[in-house]
Write a protein that holds these residues in place. Structure first.
Motif, PDB file in Angstrom:
ATOM      1  N   TRP A 140       0.824  -1.200   0.000  1.00 12.47           N
ATOM      2  CA  TRP A 140       0.000   0.000   0.000  1.00 12.47           C
ATOM      3  C   TRP A 140       0.865   1.259   0.000  1.00 12.47           C
ATOM      4  O   TRP A 140       2.026   1.247   0.380  1.00 12.47           O
ATOM      5  CB  TRP A 140      -0.893   0.023   1.228  1.00 12.47           C
ATOM      6  CG  TRP A 140      -0.109  -0.087   2.513  1.00 12.47           C
ATOM      7  CD1 TRP A 140       0.283  -1.231   3.144  1.00 12.47           C
ATOM      8  CD2 TRP A 140       0.440   0.995   3.281  1.00 12.47           C
ATOM      9  NE1 TRP A 140       1.020  -0.951   4.261  1.00 12.47           N
ATOM     10  CE2 TRP A 140       1.133   0.410   4.376  1.00 12.47           C
ATOM     11  CE3 TRP A 140       0.405   2.380   3.170  1.00 12.47           C
ATOM     12  CZ2 TRP A 140       1.790   1.193   5.336  1.00 12.47           C
ATOM     13  CZ3 TRP A 140       1.057   3.158   4.119  1.00 12.47           C
ATOM     14  CH2 TRP A 140       1.731   2.559   5.198  1.00 12.47           C
ATOM     15  N   GLU A 153      -1.515  -5.316   3.933  1.00 16.58           N
ATOM     16  CA  GLU A 153      -2.629  -4.401   4.144  1.00 16.58           C
ATOM     17  C   GLU A 153      -2.163  -3.153   4.899  1.00 16.58           C
ATOM     18  O   GLU A 153      -1.290  -3.227   5.761  1.00 16.58           O
ATOM     19  CB  GLU A 153      -3.738  -5.091   4.930  1.00 16.58           C
ATOM     20  CG  GLU A 153      -4.366  -6.274   4.198  1.00 16.58           C
ATOM     21  CD  GLU A 153      -4.996  -5.862   2.881  1.00 16.58           C
ATOM     22  OE1 GLU A 153      -5.636  -4.786   2.855  1.00 16.58           O
ATOM     23  OE2 GLU A 153      -4.848  -6.597   1.894  1.00 16.58           O
ATOM     24  N   PRO A 154      -2.752  -1.991   4.598  1.00 15.39           N
ATOM     25  CA  PRO A 154      -2.320  -0.745   5.251  1.00 15.39           C
ATOM     26  C   PRO A 154      -2.817  -0.645   6.688  1.00 15.39           C
ATOM     27  O   PRO A 154      -3.858  -1.227   7.041  1.00 15.39           O
ATOM     28  CB  PRO A 154      -2.957   0.330   4.373  1.00 15.39           C
ATOM     29  CG  PRO A 154      -4.195  -0.325   3.845  1.00 15.39           C
ATOM     30  CD  PRO A 154      -3.828  -1.761   3.613  1.00 15.39           C
ATOM     31  N   PRO A 168      -6.155   3.727   0.163  1.00 17.55           N
ATOM     32  CA  PRO A 168      -4.724   3.616  -0.149  1.00 17.55           C
ATOM     33  C   PRO A 168      -4.495   3.264  -1.611  1.00 17.55           C
ATOM     34  O   PRO A 168      -5.303   2.572  -2.241  1.00 17.55           O
ATOM     35  CB  PRO A 168      -4.259   2.477   0.763  1.00 17.55           C
ATOM     36  CG  PRO A 168      -5.489   1.645   0.967  1.00 17.55           C
ATOM     37  CD  PRO A 168      -6.627   2.618   1.010  1.00 17.55           C
ATOM     38  N   THR A 170      -2.247   1.342  -4.536  1.00 15.73           N
ATOM     39  CA  THR A 170      -1.589   0.037  -4.569  1.00 15.73           C
ATOM     40  C   THR A 170      -0.105   0.194  -4.869  1.00 15.73           C
ATOM     41  O   THR A 170       0.275   0.931  -5.783  1.00 15.73           O
ATOM     42  CB  THR A 170      -2.233  -0.874  -5.624  1.00 15.73           C
ATOM     43  OG1 THR A 170      -3.629  -1.022  -5.328  1.00 15.73           O
ATOM     44  CG2 THR A 170      -1.586  -2.252  -5.632  1.00 15.73           C
TER      45      THR A 170
END
Length: 293
Positions: A140, A153-154, A168, A170
């Motif tokens: 992210w 994952e952020p 966010p 990619t």
């Protein structure tokens, strides 16, 4: 006497009646003669009015034709622009992947800031092969500061700007496929190289090595067999034995510039799942166009 009076009356009648008829005839002739110029003038005025109307209609027709021509030209250009936009969207979404490589982790195959084209169809209708150069989803990027980035994952809050991450961007990586689903990957010590022969030495590997210092190198083994890697920038330095078992539907990715590549050896999750594989890189188009393999 009566005959004379009767005759006189008849004569008077003969005298008076022709005069009246002649007078009436003259009036009709005058009216007829006077009507002709009036009718002619009205006809001329009518013709003039018709010519004026015709001229105005012609002027309006020319303006309308010109206006219609401009509108048609605008519509034609809009159709071209919309068609081009649709084609570009379809190509970028389903056919090709256009990417800039921001680092030197894939040198010498792909240099820093090179631009490459990848085929999405290769992984839509087929599977990645060992040795492919692939574009894949890695993590992210914060949509606010665009500086914070990470694996997977952020977080809820950006560690740099402190703002909440809701949309966010990619983070894409470009690496080479080394391990296939089910493969066992091992990195073992093998040989050595002089420090003077290397262009880069990872920070912290050795303390200020001299030019003639001997540094241990490593090799990659797949399912117990050493693989030939003639695409490497220089010998990979040994940083310790490593062992990886690639899960099903996952891949093990490494950079060609092993001494300056943050790849699967150092990730929290060293495996890239099949759905994150985006495209097979086919060629570089900037700055030096060439096929890549």
């Amino acid at each position: 006497m009566d005959k004379e009076n009767e005759t006189k009356k008849q004569d008077e009648t003969l005298i008076v009646f022709p005069e009246q008829e002649t007078y009436a005839s003259e009036e009709r002739d005058q009216e007829s003669e006077g009507a002709k110029p009036k009718d002619h003038a009205e006809q001329e005025n009518a013709v003039g009015d018709q010519s004026s109307v015709t001229g105005k209609n012609r002027g309006r027709s020319r303006k309308q034709v010109k206006k219609n021509g401009v509108v048609s030209e605008i519509i034609s250009w809009l159709q071209v622009i919309v068609t081009a936009a649709i084609i570009a969207f379809v190509l970028n979404t389903f056919v090709i992947a256009n990417s800039e490589v921001p680092t030197g982790s894939m040198e010498p195959t792909i240099n820093e800031h090179n631009r490459v084209i990848g085929s999405r169809l290769s992984y839509t209708f087929g599977e990645p092969d060992r040795g492919d150069i692939a574009i894949f989803k890695f993590g992210w990027i914060c949509e606010h500061c665009k500086k914070a980035m990470g694996e997977g994952e952020p977080p809820e809050i950006c560690p740099l700007c402190g703002k909440k991450i809701t949309k966010p961007k990619t983070l894409y990586y470009v690496k080479r496929v080394i391990g296939m689903p089910g493969d066992v990957i091992e990195i073992k010590q093998e040989g050595s190289v002089k420090a003077s022969e290397l262009s880069e030495i990872p920070p912290g590997l050795v303390d200020s090595p001299s030019d003639d210092a001997e540094l241990a190198t490593a090799a990659v083994y797949v399912n117990g067999e050493k693989i030939t890697e003639d695409y490497l920038k220089e010998p990979m330095l040994y940083t310790g034995d490593m062992h990886f078992e690639v899960p099903e539907n996952c891949y093990f990715m490494m950079g060609d510039n092993r001494n300056n590549s943050r790849d699967a050896r150092f990730w929290n999750n060293p495996y890239i799942s099949d759905e994150k594989m985006v495209a097979k890189v086919l060629f570089r188009y900037f700055p030096n166009p060439s096929l890549l393999k």
